[in-house]
Scaffold this active site. Structure first.
Site, PDB file in Angstrom:
ATOM      1  N   SER A   1       7.082  68.224 -25.346  1.00  0.00           N
ATOM      2  CA  SER A   1       7.747  69.535 -25.336  1.00  0.00           C
ATOM      3  C   SER A   1       8.659  69.797 -24.156  1.00  0.00           C
ATOM      4  CB  SER A   1       6.704  70.651 -25.409  1.00  0.00           C
ATOM      5  OG  SER A   1       6.175  70.745 -26.701  1.00  0.00           O
TER       6      SER A   1
ATOM      7  N   SER B   1       8.584  72.158 -27.727  1.00  0.00           N
ATOM      8  CA  SER B   1       8.442  73.598 -27.762  1.00  0.00           C
ATOM      9  C   SER B   1       9.223  74.333 -26.668  1.00  0.00           C
ATOM     10  CB  SER B   1       6.967  73.983 -27.623  1.00  0.00           C
ATOM     11  OG  SER B   1       6.478  73.612 -26.341  1.00  0.00           O
TER      12      SER B   1
ATOM     13  N   LYS C   1       9.121  79.631 -18.755  1.00  0.00           N
ATOM     14  CA  LYS C   1       8.648  79.519 -20.143  1.00  0.00           C
ATOM     15  C   LYS C   1       7.571  80.577 -20.384  1.00  0.00           C
ATOM     16  CE  LYS C   1       6.928  76.078 -23.470  1.00  0.00           C
ATOM     17  NZ  LYS C   1       6.544  74.654 -23.683  1.00  0.00           N
TER      18      LYS C   1
END
Lengths: 494, 100
Positions: free
Chosen positions: A184, A160, A79
């Site tokens: 998330s 997210s 990420k």
């Protein structure tokens, strides 16, 4: 030979160790999938050379008969919230475009030390603020799943960690890192039919992770099986003196201790999660989960979490407050974007830089946080929210006096089309209604896929455990995984 | 509680974010919708409750008072620290003139 990109973390590691295939073959396979999936926009930056170099190092170690790490030969997606030395780390924001850290985050370093390689940096909501991956400066991520209703709408991959969820679901990576502040990891996992776990707050070091809300942020793995999550979490977790909130506790062998036999265990069903207007298919999936855990030997008990409805409003005070403080560092002086209008002084440079660099959702949250922390409003908003947070944690503590793990839906709906909720921040926030309470209480929580709904879209079930009891969460997740028979894959269109 | 256009402009200024009239057109109603939503926290009786200070209680650690104990976070990193600066001159961050 089987397509290596269908394999998960453990199968790749064991196959490389056994000599069934080389780590380089695995890395080449995933690099090719990544290169062919530009339509999903899951990656901001790809790093095929990093994946190959790590793979070659593993193959060389194996050839010499050296011991291999628990992630040896497994290429993963990172990420783009984790600082990676020499590789752009943007938090999906224009304000950090071009930022190449001189250091490596603790979690990513631990993964490389365990033998993993990096396929690239995954797209996300800007500064991890969002539930649909539509706030990224680098464009929306597409969910690889599509509804079977004849429409061709592109769906949100969740957020997210939307690049992470899309990449794992689409077989661009066997696993990816995520971070979870209010859901998330869990919400995007549910939207894409994969698994993901947020461990107890403090298990994974936050050092080198771009900060959003420091009292909530926690890293965790996203993968296609519970066991793969357990293996990868073991490589990510551990005490780090560089993070003052890091837990100084041994990391259990979660993967080795996995056990889906739940006899003697109690599963709590929180009645407050049965909210008015919840999608009937979500409730049916929850009932499936209850039946599966009973089948695994668990006793099911009703529990009450009376302050559940206040979790989301408390979160939308606490998280923006911390964000407004954390994001004060982006000022155009030390790194990232600088916007210096002609003749401007220092203050004008700050304001112009932040106006140009932050997206609308980030500005909204910084300003909301600035407001709730401002003189005259601090007690009414922030102090009250932190008191409610105490009550929410107390609710969980009391519930765990009568049960070992809590089962609930992960999300109130399946994946929705991109654009559906973009104009209504509040509707977007409601997506996290089931995931935020565990975040506020710092508890380990996991999403595992349960079934496809009538439109052919995956739904997720959430397990929440006691602090430090990731094992119970993983065990219950495994019991569900073994009984759901969920093996659906998105049909390739990208 | 709701906020006025002037208040939102003031908050933006405190947050060091330049906003124009068009930004305010959407920020003001969005702000009021969110504040209206969080308002319900006022219903909760918290008179006997302490605000949370740490989600997982633990004592803050002291490190040994040793220079450069961790070379990664110790000193001697001037070039690394400045490497990403938009403007760096003579070993310092460069900023526009602050004193007239």
């Amino acid at each position: 030979m089987t397509d290596l990109t269908n394999l998960g973390v453990k199968a790749i590691r064991d196959g490389v160790a056994a000599g069934d295939f080389t780590a380089r073959e695995v890395a080449e396979g995933f690099n090719a999938n990544v290169a062919a999936a530009a339509d999903l926009n899951a990656f901001i930056v790809t790093t095929p050379e990093h994946a190959l170099a790590a793979a070659d190092a593993v193959d060389a170690k194996r050839a010499k008969g050296e011991e291999l790490g628990v992630m040896a030969g497994v290429p993963i997606g990172m990420k783009d919230l984790f600082a990676t030395r020499g590789v752009q780390t943007s938090a999906a924001s224009a304000i950090l475009e071009g930022f190449k850290p001189e250091y490596e985050s603790t979690v990513s370093q631990k993964l490389w030390d365990a033998g993993a390689g990096m396929l690239g940096k995954l797209n996300l909501d800007q500064f991890a603020m969002g539930s649909s991956n539509e706030t990224s400066h680098f464009g929306n991520v597409a969910n690889p799943w599509k509804a079977n209703d004849g429409g061709n709408a592109v769906l949100a991959p969740g957020g997210s960690s939307g690049g992470s969820s899309a990449a794992v679901a689409a077989r661009l990576a066997p696993a990816a890192t995520g971070t979870d502040t209010g859901g998330s990891i869990r919400q995007p996992a549910a939207f894409t039919g994969i698994s993901g776990i947020k461990p107890t707050y403090g298990r994974c070091s936050r050092w080198g992770i771009v900060a959003f809300a420091s009292s909530l942020d926690q890293a965790g793995p996203m993968a296609r099986s519970v066991e793969d999550c357990a293996v990868m979490l073991g490589a990510m977790a551990g005490f780090d003196p560089k993070d003052s909130t890091s837990l100084d506790a041994p990391v259990p062998d979660w993967a080795g201790a996995l056990n889906a036999d739940l006899r003697g265990k109690k599963v709590g069903i929180p009645k407050e999660y049965r909210m008015d207007g919840t999608d009937a298919e979500i409730l049916a999936s929850w009932d499936d989960g209850i039946a599966w855990l009973k089948d695994a030997g668990a006793e099911v008990v009703d529990v009450s979490l009376p302050h559940t409805k206040y979790a989301l409003p408390a979160y939308y005070i606490v998280a923006p407050a911390e964000a407004s403080s954390n994001l004060a560092r982006y000022d155009g002086v030390r790194y990232g974007l600088r916007d210096l209008p002609e003749g401007a002084g220092l203050q004008d440079m700050y304001a112009a830089t932040r106006a140009a660099g932050f997206g609308p959702e980030v500005k909204r949250r910084i300003m909301l946080g600035t407001y709730v922390l401002s003189a005259g409003f601090y007690d009414a908003y922030y102090t009250q929210a932190m008191k409610v947070r105490t009550l929410i944690q107390r609710d969980f503590n009391e519930a765990f006096e009568t049960c070992d793990v809590i089962l609930a839906p992960t999300t109130p709906t399946a994946a929705f089309p991109l654009g559906d909720k973009l104009d209504d921040p509040l509707a977007m926030y409601l997506n996290d209604v089931f995931s935020v309470p565990a975040s506020l209480a710092g508890l380990p929580a996991m999403s595992v896929p349960s079934r496809l709904n009538a439109k052919g879209l995956p739904l997720g079930l959430q397990l929440v455990g006691k602090a430090m009891d990731e094992q119970m969460v993983l065990n219950a997740g495994l019991a569900i995984e073994q009984r759901s028979g969920f093996d659906a894959q998105p049909e390739k269109w990208w | 509680m709701s906020v006025t256009r002037e208040q939102v402009a003031k908050i933006a200024s405190l947050a060091r974010i330049k906003v124009d009239e068009g930004d305010l057109d959407h920020f003001v109603p969005e702000f009021n919708a969110i504040l209206g939503f969080v308002e319900q926290l006022g219903e909760v009786d918290t008179s006997q409750v302490e605000p949370m200070t740490a989600v997982i209680p633990q004592a803050l650690r002291l490190r040994d008072d040793v220079i450069d104990a961790d070379p990664l976070t110790g000193g001697g990193k001037q070039a690394d620290v400045l490497a990403n600066a938009p403007v760096a001159e003579h070993g310092f961050f460069g900023v526009p003139k602050v004193i007239e």
